[in-house]
Design a protein around this motif. Structure first.
Motif, PDB file in Angstrom:
ATOM      1  N   GLU A 451       0.833  -1.212   0.000  1.00  0.00           N
ATOM      2  CA  GLU A 451       0.000   0.000   0.000  1.00  0.00           C
ATOM      3  C   GLU A 451       0.862   1.255   0.000  1.00  0.00           C
ATOM      4  O   GLU A 451       0.574   2.232  -0.706  1.00  0.00           O
ATOM      5  N   GLU A 452       1.942   1.200   0.789  1.00  0.00           N
ATOM      6  CA  GLU A 452       2.855   2.337   0.830  1.00  0.00           C
ATOM      7  C   GLU A 452       3.556   2.497  -0.518  1.00  0.00           C
ATOM      8  O   GLU A 452       3.781   3.618  -0.993  1.00  0.00           O
ATOM      9  N   ALA A 453       3.893   1.349  -1.163  1.00  0.00           N
ATOM     10  CA  ALA A 453       4.516   1.388  -2.494  1.00  0.00           C
ATOM     11  C   ALA A 453       3.547   1.979  -3.508  1.00  0.00           C
ATOM     12  O   ALA A 453       3.939   2.754  -4.389  1.00  0.00           O
ATOM     13  N   LEU A 454       2.257   1.622  -3.380  1.00  0.00           N
ATOM     14  CA  LEU A 454       1.239   2.127  -4.299  1.00  0.00           C
ATOM     15  C   LEU A 454       1.037   3.639  -4.140  1.00  0.00           C
ATOM     16  O   LEU A 454       0.769   4.346  -5.117  1.00  0.00           O
ATOM     17  N   ASN A 455       1.212   4.121  -2.928  1.00  0.00           N
ATOM     18  CA  ASN A 455       1.129   5.571  -2.705  1.00  0.00           C
ATOM     19  C   ASN A 455       2.246   6.313  -3.432  1.00  0.00           C
ATOM     20  O   ASN A 455       2.087   7.470  -3.839  1.00  0.00           O
ATOM     21  N   CYS A 456       3.381   5.633  -3.574  1.00  0.00           N
ATOM     22  CA  CYS A 456       4.525   6.233  -4.284  1.00  0.00           C
ATOM     23  C   CYS A 456       4.356   6.130  -5.799  1.00  0.00           C
ATOM     24  O   CYS A 456       4.907   6.947  -6.549  1.00  0.00           O
ATOM     25  N   ASP A 457       3.643   5.114  -6.240  1.00  0.00           N
ATOM     26  CA  ASP A 457       3.489   4.864  -7.680  1.00  0.00           C
ATOM     27  C   ASP A 457       2.049   4.406  -7.911  1.00  0.00           C
ATOM     28  O   ASP A 457       1.761   3.209  -8.012  1.00  0.00           O
ATOM     29  N   GLU A 458       1.132   5.364  -8.006  1.00  0.00           N
ATOM     30  CA  GLU A 458      -0.308   5.078  -8.006  1.00  0.00           C
ATOM     31  C   GLU A 458      -0.775   4.272  -9.208  1.00  0.00           C
ATOM     32  O   GLU A 458      -1.814   3.607  -9.144  1.00  0.00           O
ATOM     33  N   ASP A 459      -0.072   4.310 -10.303  1.00  0.00           N
ATOM     34  CA  ASP A 459      -0.503   3.607 -11.519  1.00  0.00           C
ATOM     35  C   ASP A 459       0.137   2.234 -11.679  1.00  0.00           C
ATOM     36  O   ASP A 459      -0.033   1.593 -12.735  1.00  0.00           O
ATOM     37  N   ASN A 460       0.840   1.754 -10.655  1.00  0.00           N
ATOM     38  CA  ASN A 460       1.552   0.477 -10.778  1.00  0.00           C
ATOM     39  C   ASN A 460       0.572  -0.683 -10.566  1.00  0.00           C
ATOM     40  O   ASN A 460       0.071  -0.909  -9.464  1.00  0.00           O
ATOM     41  N   GLU A 461       0.306  -1.432 -11.642  1.00  0.00           N
ATOM     42  CA  GLU A 461      -0.676  -2.521 -11.581  1.00  0.00           C
ATOM     43  C   GLU A 461      -0.174  -3.679 -10.700  1.00  0.00           C
ATOM     44  O   GLU A 461      -0.981  -4.353 -10.042  1.00  0.00           O
ATOM     45  N   GLU A 462       1.121  -3.926 -10.715  1.00  0.00           N
ATOM     46  CA  GLU A 462       1.673  -5.011  -9.899  1.00  0.00           C
ATOM     47  C   GLU A 462       1.400  -4.766  -8.412  1.00  0.00           C
ATOM     48  O   GLU A 462       0.953  -5.659  -7.693  1.00  0.00           O
ATOM     49  N   TYR A 463       1.646  -3.538  -7.957  1.00  0.00           N
ATOM     50  CA  TYR A 463       1.422  -3.220  -6.552  1.00  0.00           C
ATOM     51  C   TYR A 463      -0.062  -3.293  -6.212  1.00  0.00           C
ATOM     52  O   TYR A 463      -0.455  -3.793  -5.149  1.00  0.00           O
ATOM     53  N   LEU A 464      -0.918  -2.805  -7.133  1.00  0.00           N
ATOM     54  CA  LEU A 464      -2.360  -2.815  -6.906  1.00  0.00           C
ATOM     55  C   LEU A 464      -2.885  -4.245  -6.796  1.00  0.00           C
ATOM     56  O   LEU A 464      -3.683  -4.560  -5.900  1.00  0.00           O
ATOM     57  N   CYS A 465      -2.429  -5.119  -7.697  1.00  0.00           N
ATOM     58  CA  CYS A 465      -2.853  -6.533  -7.660  1.00  0.00           C
ATOM     59  C   CYS A 465      -2.424  -7.195  -6.352  1.00  0.00           C
ATOM     60  O   CYS A 465      -3.192  -7.955  -5.751  1.00  0.00           O
ATOM     61  N   ALA A 466      -1.192  -6.907  -5.917  1.00  0.00           N
ATOM     62  CA  ALA A 466      -0.685  -7.498  -4.675  1.00  0.00           C
ATOM     63  C   ALA A 466      -1.524  -7.050  -3.486  1.00  0.00           C
ATOM     64  O   ALA A 466      -1.866  -7.861  -2.608  1.00  0.00           O
ATOM     65  N   VAL A 467      -1.877  -5.762  -3.448  1.00  0.00           N
ATOM     66  CA  VAL A 467      -2.700  -5.235  -2.346  1.00  0.00           C
ATOM     67  C   VAL A 467      -4.062  -5.915  -2.334  1.00  0.00           C
ATOM     68  O   VAL A 467      -4.545  -6.355  -1.268  1.00  0.00           O
ATOM     69  N   CYS A 468      -4.694  -6.032  -3.494  1.00  0.00           N
ATOM     70  CA  CYS A 468      -6.012  -6.660  -3.576  1.00  0.00           C
ATOM     71  C   CYS A 468      -5.976  -8.125  -3.134  1.00  0.00           C
ATOM     72  O   CYS A 468      -6.836  -8.593  -2.372  1.00  0.00           O
ATOM     73  N   GLU A 469      -4.978  -8.852  -3.607  1.00  0.00           N
ATOM     74  CA  GLU A 469      -4.855 -10.268  -3.243  1.00  0.00           C
ATOM     75  C   GLU A 469      -4.637 -10.434  -1.748  1.00  0.00           C
ATOM     76  O   GLU A 469      -5.254 -11.292  -1.100  1.00  0.00           O
ATOM     77  N   LEU A 470      -3.768  -9.618  -1.184  1.00  0.00           N
ATOM     78  CA  LEU A 470      -3.454  -9.722   0.241  1.00  0.00           C
ATOM     79  C   LEU A 470      -4.650  -9.338   1.104  1.00  0.00           C
ATOM     80  O   LEU A 470      -4.914  -9.973   2.137  1.00  0.00           O
ATOM     81  N   ARG A 471      -5.393  -8.305   0.715  1.00  0.00           N
ATOM     82  CA  ARG A 471      -6.566  -7.899   1.485  1.00  0.00           C
ATOM     83  C   ARG A 471      -7.638  -8.982   1.460  1.00  0.00           C
ATOM     84  O   ARG A 471      -8.311  -9.226   2.465  1.00  0.00           O
ATOM     85  N   LEU A 472      -7.786  -9.646   0.314  1.00  0.00           N
ATOM     86  CA  LEU A 472      -8.745 -10.758   0.233  1.00  0.00           C
ATOM     87  C   LEU A 472      -8.307 -11.916   1.126  1.00  0.00           C
ATOM     88  O   LEU A 472      -9.144 -12.557   1.793  1.00  0.00           O
ATOM     89  N   GLU A 473      -7.018 -12.205   1.137  1.00  0.00           N
ATOM     90  CA  GLU A 473      -6.506 -13.287   1.975  1.00  0.00           C
ATOM     91  C   GLU A 473      -6.664 -12.979   3.464  1.00  0.00           C
ATOM     92  O   GLU A 473      -6.818 -13.887   4.279  1.00  0.00           O
ATOM     93  N   LEU A 474      -6.642 -11.679   3.822  1.00  0.00           N
ATOM     94  CA  LEU A 474      -6.737 -11.275   5.230  1.00  0.00           C
ATOM     95  C   LEU A 474      -8.180 -11.240   5.736  1.00  0.00           C
ATOM     96  O   LEU A 474      -8.409 -11.156   6.949  1.00  0.00           O
ATOM     97  N   GLN A 475      -9.132 -11.297   4.823  1.00  0.00           N
ATOM     98  CA  GLN A 475     -10.542 -11.230   5.250  1.00  0.00           C
ATOM     99  C   GLN A 475     -10.982 -12.492   5.999  1.00  0.00           C
ATOM    100  O   GLN A 475     -10.535 -13.585   5.701  1.00  0.00           O
TER     101      GLN A 475
END
Length: 475
Positions: A451-475
C-alpha cells in the motif's frame, strides 16, 4: 504397422522394463549416467544384485547409441543373474527379458521379440505373487539412479516392494538411500538407514551415509563410530570415501583440517571419472581458500589463497568436463572466475547454467540466487541482481528453511533498506519488502508495504494486484 506387429507392440507395452517405465531421457545426461554405470560394473559396487542391474540398465542407456552393444550387455546381465542367484534366477530375469524383447523388436527381429515376451509371461505364471516385489524393486533402483526428478517415483516403488518383501536387504538399502537424498528438515532417512543396517550390518556405504545424516544432527559420537566401521569394512570403496569425505567437509568447516581431502583423494584413485568426487574435492579446497583468506591479514601469504583457488578451479573444470550438465559445479566455477575478475567468463557460464536449469527445475532457484549474487557483489549492478532474486513471482515462495530462500530474502532486504535510508518514497524498495514479508507469511505487513509502495506509484498494476490479493486473503 501390420496386424502382427501391432499385436506384438501391444504385448510389449504390457511388460515391466526400462522401455516401459517412462524414463524421460531429456531429464538426464546419458553420457554421465553411462559412465557411472560402467564404474559400478568395473568396481563391482553394491550388493550382488547391483552389478546385474547395472548391466541391464546400461544396455538401455547404450541402446540409444549402439544396439549391438546393448544386446551384449543384456546377455551379460542374464549370465550374471544366473551366476549370482542360481535356482532363484528366473524371477529376477523379468526386467532383463523385457528389455531383450523390446531390443529385438526395435532391431526388427519380431520372432525373437515374441519369444522373450513368452518367457516373461511364463515366469510371471510360475513366480506369482513374489514377482511384483522384484519388479518394483528393480524399477525403484532405476528411478533412483536416473535423475533427481524421479526420486519420488523411486521412493514410491521401494515402498511397494517392501510391502511384499519387508525384510529384503536390497529394497531396504535402496529405500534408505532414496530418503537420504531428500532434503526434509526431519529426514526419515535415519530410521530407514538403521533398519537397513539391521538387515545388512556390514554394508559400509549405508554406514557412511548414516554417519553423514547423524553428523548433520550433531550426533558426532555415533557418526564417528560408524565411520570407523565403514573404513574397516570396505576402505577402498569410492562411495564410502565420498560420503566420509562429505562428512568431514561438513564437520570441519573452516578449520583447515585435511581429513576430507585425504579421504576424497583416495576415492578419486578408484573412481577418477566421478564428477561428484571432483566437486567435493573442489569444495574442500574452497574451504581451505576461505580459511587462508581469513588469515591473510595476520600471517598467511596471499599466495596460499591463490594456490587453493587454482586447485579448486582444476577439480571443478574436470567435473564439468566429465559431466557438462553439472549445474552446481558450473555455478561454483563461475563464482571463482568472478573472484579472479574474469567477469565475462563467469557470465558466460552463468548463462549456460540458466539454460540447463530450465530442464533441471530443482536447481532453478540456486542458479538465480548465485547469478544474483554475481551482479550484486561482482558487477555492482543492483537492477540485474534484483531481477534474479525476484525471478518469477514464486522465486521467494520456497520453504523458509532453504538456503537460497534465506539468501534472496536477505539481499532484497539489504537493497531495500539501503534505498529507503535515502528516501521513503521509493516504491520499488517498499514492494521488495512487501514481497519478502509475503513470502515469510506476514500478509498484514506485506499489505502495508505494498500500500505504501502504491502511494509512491499510483498507476503500478503489480502493486495494486498485490494489495487486492493480500486484502482478500486477510478477510
Amino acid at each position: 504397422l501390420s496386424s502382427g506387429s501391432s499385436a506384438l507392440l501391444s504385448r510389449l507395452q504390457q511388460l515391466q522394463c526400462h522401455f516401459t517405465w517412462d524414463l524421460k531421457k531429456e531429464d538426464v545426461d546419458l553420457e554421465n549416467l553411462s559412465t557411472r554405470l560402467q564404474e559400478h560394473i568395473k568396481l563391482q559396487l553394491g550388493q550382488r544384485g547391483a552389478v546385474t542391474r547395472s548391466y541391464s540398465y546400461l544396455a538401455y542407456v547404450r541402446y540409444s547409441f549402439l544396439s549391438e552393444e546393448a544386446l551384449s550387455l543384456l546377455n551379460q546381465s542374464e549370465e550374471t543373474i544366473r551366476e549370482s542367484y542360481g535356482d532363484e534366477s528366473e524371477r529376477r530375469l523379468i526386467v532383463t527379458y523385457g528389455d531383450m524383447a523390446w531390443l529385438k523388436y526395435h532391431t526388427g527381429d519380431y520372432a525373437q521379440s515374441q519369444s522373450y515376451c513368452q518367457r516373461v509371461e511364463d515366469i510371471l505364471v510360475c513366480t506369482a505373487p513374489v514377482h511384483p516385489a522384484k519388479v518394483y524393486g528393480e524399477q525403484a533402483w532405476t528411478y533412483l539412479k536416473f535423475s533427481r526428478s524421479s526420486l519420488s517415483k523411486a521412493i514410491d516403488c521401494f515402498c511397494k516392494a517392501l510391502e511384499v518383501q519387508t525384510h529384503d536387504s536390497e529394497w531396504n538399502a535402496g529405500y534408505a538411500i532414496a530418503l537420504f537424498r531428500t532434503e526434509q528438515v526431519k529426514s526419515p532417512a535415519i530410521t530407514q538407514l538403521r533398519l537397513a543396517l539391521e538387515i545388512n550390518p556390514d554394508d559400509a556405504v549405508l554406514q557412511s551415509m548414516l554417519a553423514v545424516k547423524l553428523g548433520a544432527y550433531k550426533e558426532y559420537q555415533e557418526a564417528e563410530e560408524l565411520l570407523n566401521k565403514a573404513l574397516k569394512t570396505d576402505p577402498d570403496n569410492p562411495h564410502v570415501n565420498r560420503y566420509i569425505g562429505k562428512h568431514f567437509r561438513n564437520q570441519v568447516g573452516l578449520s583447515g583440517d585435511s581429513s576430507s581431502i585425504d579421504m576424497l583423494e583416495r576415492a578419486l584413485k578408484r573412481a577418477d571419472q566421478s564428477p561428484f568426487i571432483h566437486h567435493q574435492l573442489a569444495l574442500c579446497y574452497k574451504m581451505k581458500k576461505i580459511a587462508d583468506s581469513n588469515l591473510t591479514l595476520i600471517s598467511c601469504p596471499t599466495g596460499a589463497v591463490r594456490y587453493w583457488r587454482r586447485r579448486c578451479i582444476h577439480h571443478l573444470k574436470v567435473a564439468v568436463e566429465i559431466r557438462p550438465s553439472f549445474v552446481l559445479a558450473l555455478t561454483d566455477l563461475a563464482q571463482l572466475y568472478a573472484e579472479q575478475r574474469d567477469l565475462s567468463r563467469a557470465e558466460e557460464i552463468f548463462q549456460q547454467c540458466l539454460k540447463l536449469a530450465e530442464s533441471e527445475k530443482s536447481l532453478f532457484q540456486t542458479v538465480h540466487q548465485r547469478y544474483g549474487d554475481f551482479f550484486f557483489f561482482n558487477k555492482k549492478t543492483e537492477a540485474e541482481a534484483i531481477a534474479h532474486y525476484t525471478q518469477v513471482s514464486w522465486a521467494l515462495l520456497l520453504p523458509p528453511c532453504k538456503y537460497e530462500w534465506r539468501q534472496c530474502a536477505k539481499r532484497l532486504k539489504q537493497i531495500a533498506d539501503r534505498r529507503l535510508t535515502k528516501t521513503r518514497r521509493d516504491g520499488q524498495a517498499l514492494a521488495l519488502l512487501g514481497l519478502v514479508a509475503r513470502a515469510e507469511g506476514d500478509r498484514k505487513k506485506a499489505a502495508e508495504f505494498y500500500e505504501e509502495a502504491l502511494n509512491c506509484d499510483e498507476d503500478n498494476e503489480e502493486y495494486l494486484c498485490a494489495v487486492c490479493e493480500l486484502r482478500l486473503e486477510l478477510q
